[in-house]
Design a protein around this motif. Structure first.
Motif, PDB file in Angstrom:
ATOM      1  N   THR A  43       3.128  29.064  -1.025  1.00 54.79           N
ATOM      2  CA  THR A  43       3.657  30.419  -0.965  1.00 54.79           C
ATOM      3  C   THR A  43       4.918  30.363  -0.100  1.00 54.79           C
ATOM      4  N   ARG A  44       5.772  31.331  -0.232  1.00 52.67           N
ATOM      5  CA  ARG A  44       7.069  31.274   0.448  1.00 52.67           C
ATOM      6  C   ARG A  44       6.938  31.103   1.961  1.00 52.67           C
ATOM      7  N   GLY A  45       6.151  31.963   2.614  1.00 53.08           N
ATOM      8  CA  GLY A  45       6.012  31.889   4.067  1.00 53.08           C
ATOM      9  C   GLY A  45       5.330  30.617   4.526  1.00 53.08           C
ATOM     10  N   CYS A  46       4.301  30.208   3.820  1.00 49.41           N
ATOM     11  CA  CYS A  46       3.556  29.010   4.219  1.00 49.41           C
ATOM     12  C   CYS A  46       4.372  27.748   3.986  1.00 49.41           C
ATOM     13  N   THR A  47       5.164  27.730   2.940  1.00 45.50           N
ATOM     14  CA  THR A  47       6.052  26.588   2.697  1.00 45.50           C
ATOM     15  C   THR A  47       7.117  26.524   3.784  1.00 45.50           C
ATOM     16  N   ALA A  48       7.675  27.669   4.146  1.00 43.22           N
ATOM     17  CA  ALA A  48       8.691  27.704   5.208  1.00 43.22           C
ATOM     18  C   ALA A  48       8.093  27.219   6.528  1.00 43.22           C
ATOM     19  N   GLU A  49       6.879  27.644   6.827  1.00 38.96           N
ATOM     20  CA  GLU A  49       6.234  27.227   8.072  1.00 38.96           C
ATOM     21  C   GLU A  49       5.960  25.719   8.061  1.00 38.96           C
ATOM     22  N   ALA A  50       5.391  25.221   6.978  1.00 38.82           N
ATOM     23  CA  ALA A  50       5.092  23.786   6.887  1.00 38.82           C
ATOM     24  C   ALA A  50       6.369  22.958   7.003  1.00 38.82           C
ATOM     25  N   CYS A  51       7.423  23.407   6.352  1.00 38.08           N
ATOM     26  CA  CYS A  51       8.693  22.669   6.413  1.00 38.08           C
ATOM     27  C   CYS A  51       9.311  22.736   7.810  1.00 38.08           C
ATOM     28  N   SER A  52       9.090  23.835   8.531  1.00 34.66           N
ATOM     29  CA  SER A  52       9.557  23.924   9.919  1.00 34.66           C
ATOM     30  C   SER A  52       8.801  22.936  10.802  1.00 34.66           C
ATOM     31  N   PHE A  53       7.486  22.840  10.610  1.00 31.80           N
ATOM     32  CA  PHE A  53       6.719  21.837  11.356  1.00 31.80           C
ATOM     33  C   PHE A  53       7.156  20.428  10.953  1.00 31.80           C
ATOM     34  N   ARG A  54       7.453  20.234   9.676  1.00 32.37           N
ATOM     35  CA  ARG A  54       7.943  18.930   9.211  1.00 32.37           C
ATOM     36  C   ARG A  54       9.260  18.581   9.892  1.00 32.37           C
ATOM     37  N   ASP A  55      10.176  19.538   9.913  1.00 31.73           N
ATOM     38  CA  ASP A  55      11.499  19.283  10.483  1.00 31.73           C
ATOM     39  C   ASP A  55      11.424  19.016  11.988  1.00 31.73           C
ATOM     40  N   GLY A  56      10.439  19.590  12.657  1.00 30.76           N
ATOM     41  CA  GLY A  56      10.272  19.367  14.089  1.00 30.76           C
ATOM     42  C   GLY A  56       9.233  18.315  14.434  1.00 30.76           C
ATOM     43  N   TYR A  57       8.681  17.680  13.416  1.00 35.44           N
ATOM     44  CA  TYR A  57       7.562  16.748  13.608  1.00 35.44           C
ATOM     45  C   TYR A  57       7.872  15.637  14.614  1.00 35.44           C
ATOM     46  N   GLU A  58       9.044  15.067  14.527  1.00 35.25           N
ATOM     47  CA  GLU A  58       9.408  13.979  15.429  1.00 35.25           C
ATOM     48  C   GLU A  58       9.431  14.460  16.883  1.00 35.25           C
TER      49      GLU A  58
END
Length: 152
Positions: A43-58
């Motif tokens: 879903t739009r919000g959940c994808t955005a959240e997951a991708c934000s965690f991905r981008d900050g994962y390191e």
């Protein structure tokens, strides 16, 4: 009733996106865990959240933390979602929503909520953030708290 700062995080075991059982207490063992509950894969919000965690994962791993996402989607759905968005962290399938209920991660008491918990290595909740719309704050606030905990 959702859990609060200072509460002990309930232990659980759920399957990850490859079907492997994951137990929270085993993941903690002296390490900080960012446990975030989200409503639904793709879903739009959940994808955005997951991708934000991905981008900050390191940044999370560099600070000594592990990120774990939880929703009621199936193992297969998580596997596709993680693959499609190149998510480097664990997604857990809480099919019957038992863990979501334990944590009180709902909106209006019934709908799956978007709640992030930062849990220290001793299993104590050190931060709770709940917002269906302020997705960026889930990641930013969690990272700030992780850095505070691991710097001490």
């Amino acid at each position: 009733m959702s859990l609060q700062v200072g509460d002990r995080a309930p232990d659980f075991t759920l399957p990850d996106q490859s079907g492997t059982p994951v137990t929270l207490s085993e993941r903690l063992s002296g390490k900080v865990v960012v446990l975030y509950f989200y409503p639904k894969d793709n879903t739009r919000g959940c994808t955005a959240e997951a991708c934000s965690f991905r981008d900050g994962y390191e940044s999370f791993t560099d600070a000594g933390a592990e990120v774990i996402g939880v929703s009621s989607d199936t193992v297969e759905s998580h596997e596709k979602f993680a693959g499609r968005h190149e998510l480097p962290f664990t997604l857990l399938s809480d099919k019957d929503r038992a863990v979501r209920k334990q944590y009180g991660a709902t909106t209006l008491g019934v709908m799956p909520g978007r709640i992030t918990y930062v849990i220290d290595g001793e299993g104590v909740i050190r931060h709770v953030f709940s917002s269906m719309t302020n997705i960026g704050a889930h990641v930013d606030d969690a990272l700030r708290v992780v850095k505070e905990l691991t710097a001490a």
